[in-house]
Design an enzyme around this catalytic site. Structure first.
Site, PDB file in Angstrom:
ATOM      1  N   GLY A   1      67.590  30.858 -55.843  1.00 52.38           N
ATOM      2  CA  GLY A   1      67.193  29.897 -56.864  1.00 52.38           C
ATOM      3  C   GLY A   1      66.211  28.840 -56.392  1.00 52.38           C
ATOM      4  O   GLY A   1      65.836  27.958 -57.156  1.00 52.38           O
ATOM      5  N   HIS A   2      65.787  28.900 -55.145  1.00 55.04           N
ATOM      6  CA  HIS A   2      64.922  27.846 -54.586  1.00 55.04           C
ATOM      7  C   HIS A   2      63.737  28.459 -53.871  1.00 55.04           C
ATOM      8  O   HIS A   2      63.728  28.494 -52.647  1.00 55.04           O
ATOM      9  CB  HIS A   2      65.728  26.972 -53.620  1.00 55.04           C
ATOM     10  N   PHE A   3      62.780  28.868 -54.412  1.00 52.86           N
ATOM     11  CA  PHE A   3      62.457  29.012 -55.823  1.00 52.86           C
ATOM     12  C   PHE A   3      62.107  30.472 -56.047  1.00 52.86           C
ATOM     13  O   PHE A   3      61.429  31.067 -55.202  1.00 52.86           O
ATOM     14  CB  PHE A   3      61.264  28.134 -56.194  1.00 52.86           C
TER      15      PHE A   3
END
Length: 150
Positions: A55-57
């Site tokens: 999720g990053h990124f």
């Protein structure tokens, strides 16, 4: 935990003997060198398999800055046991604070993050440290850290 520690290189098993952290929150893979009371050098091999890259990124994976700080703090806590070897197996070293944190460059999968943490002073029960993280000899993160035992 071990009852005795000696200076030198420490593998992940030795690190896990000193720190309470476990997967997925261990941010250091190896201690490369220790000069007790002065400096410790550790490393983190940053791989795409790290959970936070989901999720990053998406499409542009970057190691979160707070996790770089956590890695510096974990290396600093290992060093703290070398300043107070009687604490090994009896106490936990805790990250007590951070000042002047700066993130200079992104850290990405495939990078080898080298942590260098120097002891600045001890005052009462607080250990003050100066910390920097490097990729390819370039500073990517730096901060002043504090640790204590409980």
């Amino acid at each position: 935990m071990s009852d005795v520690i000696t200076p030198g290189e420490i593998d992940i098993v030795g690190i896990l003997d000193l720190l309470p952290h476990r997967y997925p929150f261990v941010m250091v893979d190896r201690i490369l060198s220790i000069d007790p009371g002065k400096e410790i050098v550790g490393l983190k091999n940053v791989t795409f398999n790290e959970q936070y890259f989901q999720g990053h990124f998406p499409g542009e994976p970057v190691m979160p800055g707070v996790l770089m700080l956590e890695g510096l703090a974990q290396v600093g806590c290992v060093h703290a046991f070398y300043t107070e070897p009687d604490a090994v197996g009896k106490k936990l070293a805790f990250f007590a604070g951070v000042d002047k944190a700066r993130f200079r460059k992104p850290v990405r999968p495939g990078d080898q993050l080298i942590y260098k943490v120097q002891l600045v002073k001890e005052k009462r029960s607080i250990i003050f440290m100066s910390a920097k993280g490097y990729v390819d000899d370039q500073v990517v993160v730096q901060a002043e850290l504090m640790a204590s035992f409980s």
